[in-house]
Scaffold this active site. Structure first.
Site, PDB file in Angstrom:
ATOM      1  N   SER A  78       0.835  -1.212   0.000  1.00  0.00           N
ATOM      2  CA  SER A  78       0.000   0.000   0.000  1.00  0.00           C
ATOM      3  C   SER A  78       0.870   1.263   0.000  1.00  0.00           C
ATOM      4  CB  SER A  78      -0.906  -0.039   1.241  1.00  0.00           C
ATOM      5  OG  SER A  78      -1.028   1.214   1.841  1.00  0.00           O
TER       6      SER A  78
HETATM    7  N1  LIG Z   1      -5.818   8.847   2.038  1.00  0.00           N
HETATM    8  C1  LIG Z   1      -5.587   7.588   2.702  1.00  0.00           C
HETATM    9  C2  LIG Z   1      -5.800   6.440   1.738  1.00  0.00           C
HETATM   10  C3  LIG Z   1      -5.706   5.103   2.437  1.00  0.00           C
HETATM   11  C4  LIG Z   1      -6.224   3.974   1.552  1.00  0.00           C
HETATM   12  O1  LIG Z   1      -7.119   4.173   0.712  1.00  0.00           O
HETATM   13  N2  LIG Z   1      -5.679   2.774   1.758  1.00  0.00           N
HETATM   14  C5  LIG Z   1      -6.161   1.615   1.037  1.00  0.00           C
HETATM   15  C6  LIG Z   1      -5.023   0.632   0.795  1.00  0.00           C
HETATM   16  S1  LIG Z   1      -3.770   1.327  -0.233  1.00  0.00           S
HETATM   17  C7  LIG Z   1      -7.215   0.916   1.890  1.00  0.00           C
HETATM   18  O2  LIG Z   1      -7.095   0.893   3.088  1.00  0.00           O
HETATM   19  N3  LIG Z   1      -8.243   0.347   1.267  1.00  0.00           N
HETATM   20  C8  LIG Z   1      -9.291  -0.344   1.957  1.00  0.00           C
HETATM   21  C9  LIG Z   1     -10.533   0.483   2.161  1.00  0.00           C
HETATM   22  O3  LIG Z   1     -10.549   1.690   1.833  1.00  0.00           O
HETATM   23  O4  LIG Z   1     -11.512  -0.072   2.644  1.00  0.00           O
HETATM   24  C10 LIG Z   1      -4.182   7.571   3.300  1.00  0.00           C
HETATM   25  O5  LIG Z   1      -3.328   8.323   2.823  1.00  0.00           O
HETATM   26  O6  LIG Z   1      -3.938   6.839   4.279  1.00  0.00           O
END
Ligand SMILES: N[C@@H](CCC(=O)N[C@@H](CS)C(=O)NCC(=O)O)C(=O)O
Length: 218
Positions: free
Chosen positions: A11
């Site tokens: 990630s």
């Molecule tokens: N803006 C957030 C984005 C975090 C994000 O979207 N992470 C993804 C993985 S890369 C995630 O957790 N996806 C699962 C979900 O949103 O349920 C950050 O910078 O932490």
């Protein structure tokens, strides 16, 4: 102090936090893998900690904070020996914040919308409209890069957060050095930094393998 980072190695936002931890030399962080394909981020226990159910998530004793940009800023303020990665001087801070919001709202959104159909909907190719969004991100970055680093003369969180996204995009749409000379030079400079070598480089390889597998190339 008990610092726990809930993360996923492939990630990009998790990798921004890894790089910040290395840049600040914070010892003794406990890392907890969250396996998204098994919905480990949707358990009652995880949602209680982070209702937005994203990784990364930081727990510092009883304090919980998510969103990589917020986490990185918190780590500098709380554990940095100085504020050089995230200066408090208003204009310097404002330029860095602009880049961080750009990463959240433009770069990462373009990357996530490109990759998610492969990860979760079984797509075997990238959608051209998403690849165009990645190129639009490169166009903006090329224009922003008028100083040695993304937000001025010193390396800051702007570089760390944007390079985790850009280095991942580079695996999907290789950055053309002729079209994007400044972006190419900046990515090379970032990749020579110790925090990048320790916090980003090994996980870029995992990201590359994950994408290849989803494209049916390995
Ligand atoms: N803006 C957030 C984005 C975090 C994000 O979207 N992470 C993804 C993985 S890369 C995630 O957790 N996806 C699962 C979900 O949103 O349920 C950050 O910078 O932490």
């Amino acid at each position: 102090m008990v610092l726990t980072l809930y993360k996923k190695d492939t990630s990009p936002p998790s990798r921004s936090v890894f790089m910040t931890i290395h840049a600040l030399n914070i010892p003794d962080v406990k890392f907890v893998d969250v396996f998204l394909p098994a919905n480990e981020h949707l358990t009652e226990e995880y949602i209680k900690m982070n209702p937005q159910h994203t990784v990364p998530l930081l727990k510092d004793d009883d304090f919980l904070i998510w969103d990589s940009h917020a986490i990185c800023g918190y780590l500098v303020s709380k554990y940095g020996k100085n504020d050089s990665l995230y200066p408090t001087e208003p204009r310097k801070r404002a330029v860095i914040d602009q880049r961080l919001h750009f990463d959240s709202s433009i770069l990462f959104v373009a990357l996530r919308s490109t990759v998610e159909p492969l990860l979760y909907a079984g797509d075997k190719t990238f959608k051209p409209e998403n690849l165009a969004k990645i190129k639009a991100g490169y166009d903006f970055m090329e224009k922003f890069l008028t100083a040695p680093w993304l937000a001025g003369d010193e390396v800051t969180l702007a570089d760390i957060c944007c390079v985790s996204t850009i280095s991942s995009m580079n695996e999907i749409v290789p950055i053309d050095a002729e079209t994007y000379p400044r972006l190419t030079a900046w990515l090379k400079k970032c990749s020579e930094q110790d925090f990048f070598k320790r916090g980003n480089a090994p996980n870029i390889l995992l990201f590359r393998e994950m994408i290849k597998k989803k494209l049916g190339q390995s």
